[in-house]
Design a protein around this motif. Structure first.
Motif, PDB file in Angstrom:
ATOM      1  N   VAL A   1       0.837  -1.207   0.000  1.00 51.59           N
ATOM      2  CA  VAL A   1       0.000   0.000   0.000  1.00 51.59           C
ATOM      3  C   VAL A   1       0.866   1.248   0.000  1.00 51.59           C
ATOM      4  N   ALA A   2       1.944   1.266   0.804  1.00 51.90           N
ATOM      5  CA  ALA A   2       2.823   2.439   0.863  1.00 51.90           C
ATOM      6  C   ALA A   2       3.530   2.671  -0.470  1.00 51.90           C
ATOM      7  N   VAL A   3       3.986   1.591  -1.111  1.00 51.68           N
ATOM      8  CA  VAL A   3       4.678   1.730  -2.398  1.00 51.68           C
ATOM      9  C   VAL A   3       3.723   2.255  -3.467  1.00 51.68           C
ATOM     10  N   LEU A   4       2.500   1.719  -3.524  1.00 51.64           N
ATOM     11  CA  LEU A   4       1.518   2.204  -4.497  1.00 51.64           C
ATOM     12  C   LEU A   4       1.158   3.667  -4.235  1.00 51.64           C
ATOM     13  N   ASN A   5       1.007   4.030  -2.967  1.00 53.65           N
ATOM     14  CA  ASN A   5       0.674   5.409  -2.619  1.00 53.65           C
ATOM     15  C   ASN A   5       1.777   6.363  -3.064  1.00 53.65           C
TER      16      ASN A   5
ATOM     17  N   THR B   1       4.125   5.838  -5.317  1.00 48.87           N
ATOM     18  CA  THR B   1       4.264   5.845  -6.776  1.00 48.87           C
ATOM     19  C   THR B   1       3.226   6.743  -7.428  1.00 48.87           C
ATOM     20  N   TYR B   2       1.982   6.630  -6.980  1.00 46.61           N
ATOM     21  CA  TYR B   2       0.931   7.486  -7.538  1.00 46.61           C
ATOM     22  C   TYR B   2       1.210   8.960  -7.241  1.00 46.61           C
ATOM     23  N   ALA B   3       1.618   9.261  -6.000  1.00 44.25           N
ATOM     24  CA  ALA B   3       1.922  10.654  -5.659  1.00 44.25           C
ATOM     25  C   ALA B   3       3.069  11.194  -6.506  1.00 44.25           C
ATOM     26  N   PHE B   4       4.095  10.368  -6.753  1.00 45.41           N
ATOM     27  CA  PHE B   4       5.232  10.814  -7.569  1.00 45.41           C
ATOM     28  C   PHE B   4       4.798  11.084  -9.008  1.00 45.41           C
ATOM     29  N   ILE B   5       3.940  10.225  -9.560  1.00 45.94           N
ATOM     30  CA  ILE B   5       3.477  10.425 -10.939  1.00 45.94           C
ATOM     31  C   ILE B   5       2.678  11.722 -11.050  1.00 45.94           C
ATOM     32  N   VAL B   6       1.757  11.945 -10.104  1.00 41.60           N
ATOM     33  CA  VAL B   6       0.942  13.163 -10.140  1.00 41.60           C
ATOM     34  C   VAL B   6       1.818  14.395  -9.967  1.00 41.60           C
ATOM     35  N   MET B   7       2.771  14.351  -9.032  1.00 40.53           N
ATOM     36  CA  MET B   7       3.658  15.501  -8.815  1.00 40.53           C
ATOM     37  C   MET B   7       4.529  15.760 -10.039  1.00 40.53           C
TER      38      MET B   7
ATOM     39  N   LEU C   1       9.437  14.396  -1.755  1.00 43.00           N
ATOM     40  CA  LEU C   1       8.074  14.305  -1.238  1.00 43.00           C
ATOM     41  C   LEU C   1       7.511  12.894  -1.409  1.00 43.00           C
ATOM     42  N   ALA C   2       7.878  12.206  -2.493  1.00 45.55           N
ATOM     43  CA  ALA C   2       7.424  10.821  -2.660  1.00 45.55           C
ATOM     44  C   ALA C   2       8.001   9.931  -1.569  1.00 45.55           C
TER      45      ALA C   2
END
Length: 386
Positions: A254-258, A260-266, A277-278
């Protein structure tokens, strides 16, 4: 002539099978009438003995309290190492089912873990250090822009914020004890960093030993239970440890997916310091329930430097993902781990965080699940039989 009656040769008198006679107990008027009175009379009869044993009990309690207080760091290291070992054990078991010997499986898991850590240090650490340096360099400019803004000028006119701050700073540097506390705090930070590195080394070594000797530790622990209940204790313990291990692996996913998604959006919306921040999001995502929200506010605060439009767009995208994660991602990943009601999860996380900090928040949910399982399988099952 009367015949003389003689007994038959070899005849024995008939045995009477009567109930045994219960002897009547004579009541002593001086004897105590109850167990409480007996204990009271014994206490008055041997006051020195009872006083000595009471003092010994208090001394043992104080000694245990002293030991727990002074070995708190060691106990936290042991709990952390055991938590990590239980998290890696399902992977080792999965390799064992594929005909891989347990020692070789442990070596492969540790090699993979060390490889991930090495890749992290080789790629992410330089970027994180660089972006952290940029953040420190740009922070004074952001503060100065805030001080020159119309909002702060209006606030200063009404409440004299700058005068109050300057006055408090002058008082602080005039206080020799406060200035000396700064240098003591710097030394304290250095000592904390050294203790943290030493604790990390101890946790890694203990995790390796726990992972290697986990089956033998379990067998030894099971023998402490009575033989009649040993099988039941083993089943419950295996279910608890399996749930804790699956929970740790699920939380990592869950932490890795979270992150990864935050890094892509940023990266898409050009939020500054995306790698740093990721990494922060990944660390905070390990904290159940509240970690994602804290990570969201941290990233939104930094994204405001790129414009309020960027902050609003990132907030919408990230909060939408949190809802998706809560209803679709986490239930699928955690379906083989632990099942804890929402209210119990919130209370356990708050209690664990208050007692043991971040570690307490991490282990709160599996601990609550283990307690609920024991209550269900032991107490409630016993109550249903009565």
């Amino acid at each position: 002539m009367n015949k003389v009656r003689q007994p038959v040769p070899g005849a024995q008198p008939r045995v009477r099978f009567d109930l045994p006679v219960v002897p009547q107990q004579t009541l002593d008027p001086a004897a105590p009438a109850s167990a409480a009175e007996a204990g009271t009379s014994s206490l008055f009869r041997h006051p020195i003995y009872f006083g000595f044993m009471g003092t010994v009990g208090v001394g043992i309690a104080l000694a245990l309290s002293y030991m727990l207080t002074n070995t708190q760091s060691l106990l936290l290291w042991i709990v952390t190492a055991l938590f990590i070992a239980l998290g890696l054990d399902p992977v080792v078991r999965w390799l064992e089912k594929r005909k891989v010997p347990r020692p070789l499986g442990i070596v492969l898991v540790l090699a993979a873990l060390l490889g991930v850590v090495a890749v992290f240090f080789a790629t992410l650490i330089p970027t994180i250090v660089e972006q952290t340096t940029q953040l420190v360099q740009k922070a004074p400019g952001w503060i100065q822009d805030f001080l020159n803004s119309d909002f702060f000028k209006q606030l200063d006119v009404q409440y004299h914020v700058l005068d109050t701050v300057n006055e408090q700073v002058a008082k602080f540097f005039q206080d020799a004890q406060a200035v000396g506390g700064i240098f003591g705090g710097v030394l304290g930070v250095g000592s904390t960093i050294a203790n943290g590195l030493f604790g990390t080394l101890i946790v890694l070594v203990l995790s390796l030993y726990f992972l290697a000797s986990l089956p033998s530790i379990k067998k030894w622990a099971y023998r402490l239970a009575p033989r009649s209940r040993r099988e039941r204790v083993e089943d419950l313990s295996e279910e608890i440890t399996r749930g804790v291990g699956n929970y740790v692996i699920g939380q990592v996913c869950v932490a890795v997916l979270n992150a990864t998604y935050a890094f892509i959006v940023m990266s898409i919306f050009n939020v500054p310091f995306s790698v740093l921040l990721a990494f922060v999001v990944a660390l905070l995502a390990f904290i159940p329930l509240v970690g994602g929200m804290i990570a969201a506010f941290v990233v939104i605060a930094v994204s405001l430097t790129a414009g309020w439009q960027t902050a609003v767009i990132y907030a919408i995208a990230y909060f939408a993902y949190l809802q998706f994660e809560a209803y679709f991602v986490s239930p699928r990943i955690m379906q083989k781990a632990v099942a804890v009601p929402g209210a119990v999860a919130v209370i356990s996380v708050i209690a664990g965080g208050s007692l043991l900090g971040v570690l307490g928040a991490l282990i709160a949910i599996p601990t609550a699940a283990a307690i609920m399982l024991l209550v269900k399988e032991v107490f409630i099952a016993r109550q249903d039989k009565n």
